[in-house]
Design an enzyme around this catalytic site. Structure first.
Site, PDB file in Angstrom:
ATOM      1  N   LYS A  14      45.736  39.470  49.738  1.00  0.00           N
ATOM      2  CA  LYS A  14      45.501  40.499  48.728  1.00  0.00           C
ATOM      3  C   LYS A  14      46.080  41.859  49.162  1.00  0.00           C
ATOM      4  CE  LYS A  14      41.301  38.336  46.777  1.00  0.00           C
ATOM      5  NZ  LYS A  14      39.840  38.538  46.554  1.00  0.00           N
TER       6      LYS A  14
ATOM      7  N   TYR B 170      41.978  35.225  37.045  1.00  0.00           N
ATOM      8  CA  TYR B 170      40.541  35.514  37.139  1.00  0.00           C
ATOM      9  C   TYR B 170      39.818  35.297  35.811  1.00  0.00           C
ATOM     10  CZ  TYR B 170      40.907  37.433  41.903  1.00  0.00           C
ATOM     11  OH  TYR B 170      41.079  37.587  43.264  1.00  0.00           O
TER      12      TYR B 170
ATOM     13  N   ASN C 214      38.098  42.074  50.059  1.00  0.00           N
ATOM     14  CA  ASN C 214      37.837  40.894  50.900  1.00  0.00           C
ATOM     15  C   ASN C 214      39.080  40.128  51.327  1.00  0.00           C
ATOM     16  OD1 ASN C 214      38.304  39.505  48.536  1.00  0.00           O
ATOM     17  ND2 ASN C 214      36.221  38.718  48.313  1.00  0.00           N
TER      18      ASN C 214
ATOM     19  N   HIS D 182      42.329  35.366  48.887  1.00  0.00           N
ATOM     20  CA  HIS D 182      41.822  34.439  47.886  1.00  0.00           C
ATOM     21  C   HIS D 182      42.149  33.021  48.318  1.00  0.00           C
ATOM     22  CE1 HIS D 182      41.111  32.420  44.013  1.00  0.00           C
ATOM     23  NE2 HIS D 182      42.232  31.771  44.264  1.00  0.00           N
TER      24      HIS D 182
ATOM     25  N   GLU E 168      45.938  26.862  39.829  1.00  0.00           N
ATOM     26  CA  GLU E 168      46.317  28.183  40.344  1.00  0.00           C
ATOM     27  C   GLU E 168      47.698  28.157  40.996  1.00  0.00           C
ATOM     28  OE1 GLU E 168      43.069  29.422  42.851  1.00  0.00           O
ATOM     29  OE2 GLU E 168      41.724  29.730  41.148  1.00  0.00           O
TER      30      GLU E 168
HETATM   31  P1  DAT Z   1      35.923  34.067  45.993  1.00  0.00           P
HETATM   32  O1  DAT Z   1      37.022  35.080  46.061  1.00  0.00           O
HETATM   33  O2  DAT Z   1      35.204  33.946  47.310  1.00  0.00           O
HETATM   34  O3  DAT Z   1      36.367  32.735  45.453  1.00  0.00           O
HETATM   35  P2  DAT Z   1      34.674  34.506  43.410  1.00  0.00           P
HETATM   36  O4  DAT Z   1      35.659  33.550  42.841  1.00  0.00           O
HETATM   37  O5  DAT Z   1      33.239  34.286  43.105  1.00  0.00           O
HETATM   38  O6  DAT Z   1      34.828  34.646  44.993  1.00  0.00           O
HETATM   39  O7  DAT Z   1      35.030  35.977  42.881  1.00  0.00           O
HETATM   40  C1  DAT Z   1      36.371  36.397  42.837  1.00  0.00           C
HETATM   41  C2  DAT Z   1      36.444  37.794  43.388  1.00  0.00           C
HETATM   42  O8  DAT Z   1      35.671  38.665  42.557  1.00  0.00           O
HETATM   43  C3  DAT Z   1      35.867  37.948  44.788  1.00  0.00           C
HETATM   44  O9  DAT Z   1      36.812  37.662  45.798  1.00  0.00           O
HETATM   45  C4  DAT Z   1      35.474  39.397  44.784  1.00  0.00           C
HETATM   46  C5  DAT Z   1      35.028  39.657  43.352  1.00  0.00           C
HETATM   47  N1  DAT Z   1      33.575  39.494  43.227  1.00  0.00           N
HETATM   48  C6  DAT Z   1      32.889  38.345  43.148  1.00  0.00           C
HETATM   49  N2  DAT Z   1      31.570  38.563  43.039  1.00  0.00           N
HETATM   50  C7  DAT Z   1      31.432  39.912  43.030  1.00  0.00           C
HETATM   51  C8  DAT Z   1      30.322  40.785  42.940  1.00  0.00           C
HETATM   52  N3  DAT Z   1      29.078  40.321  42.824  1.00  0.00           N
HETATM   53  N4  DAT Z   1      30.564  42.125  42.976  1.00  0.00           N
HETATM   54  C9  DAT Z   1      31.813  42.604  43.089  1.00  0.00           C
HETATM   55  N5  DAT Z   1      32.907  41.825  43.183  1.00  0.00           N
HETATM   56  C10 DAT Z   1      32.716  40.505  43.148  1.00  0.00           C
HETATM   57 MG    MG Z   2      37.004  32.202  43.545  1.00  0.00          MG
END
Ligand code: DAT
Ligand code: MG
Length: 149
Positions: A9, A49, A112, A115, A126
């Site tokens: 990222k 997303y 973070n 991805h 994806e």
């Molecule tokens: P991951 O990236 O671990 O697969 P995810 O698919 O649940 O996590 O969410 C995609 C991204 O969205 C994640 O990397 C960061 C953001 N995100 C997820 N949950 C969040 C939250 N509760 N508050 C803020 N950002 C969040």
């Molecule tokens: Mg995810």
């Protein structure tokens, strides 16, 4: 063999962690079948997303991923999806185990670093969102017999 999409990222690229992050997956044994440096468009970010549309963090998430260039990588291997997720660590970096990428290099959910696809179907989908067929190369790696039984 499964495929998974990795995105290094914008924060990881800006912080000079691209090589470190790629090396974690390489050292794990996952095989690179596609890789490129690119700027994610708003349209591609919204497609990638789509499952998060309507959530309070969606707009910030799209802004973040489109804010600066990324490196996208298609990885292949047995159980590649789960292996990559474990190497990445928990979504919230402050909860991520030490030794994972997020656990070693990140603190905030909105920064973070990386991805990884969350399932076999999403991995296929994806990878296809980010790479054309011509950009994906299936190749026999000389070390495969030392990594895959
Ligand atoms: P991951 O990236 O671990 O697969 P995810 O698919 O649940 O996590 O969410 C995609 C991204 O969205 C994640 O990397 C960061 C953001 N995100 C997820 N949950 C969040 C939250 N509760 N508050 C803020 N950002 C969040
Ligand atoms: Mg995810």
């Amino acid at each position: 063999m499964e495929r998974t999409l990795i995105i290094v990222k914008p924060d990881a690229v800006q912080r000079g962690l691209t090589g470190t992050i790629i090396s974690r997956f390489e050292a794990r044994g996952l095989r690179i079948v596609g890789m490129k440096f690119m700027q994610v468009s708003r349209a591609l970010a919204e497609k990638h997303y789509a499952e998060h549309v309507g959530k309070p963090f969606f707009e910030g998430l799209v802004k973040y991923i489109t804010s600066s260039p990324v490196v996208v990588i298609a990885l292949e291997g047995k159980n590649a999806v789960e292996a990559a997720r474990k190497t990445i660590g928990s979504t919230k970096p402050h909860e991520a185990a030490a030794g994972t990428i997020r656990g070693d290099f990140a603190l905030e959910v909105g920064r973070n670093l990386v991805h990884g696809s969350d399932g076999v179907e999403s991995g296929q989908r994806e990878v296809a969102n980010f790479f054309t067929d011509a950009e994906l190369i299936s190749w026999p790696r000389n070390t495969d017999p030392w990594i895959f039984e």
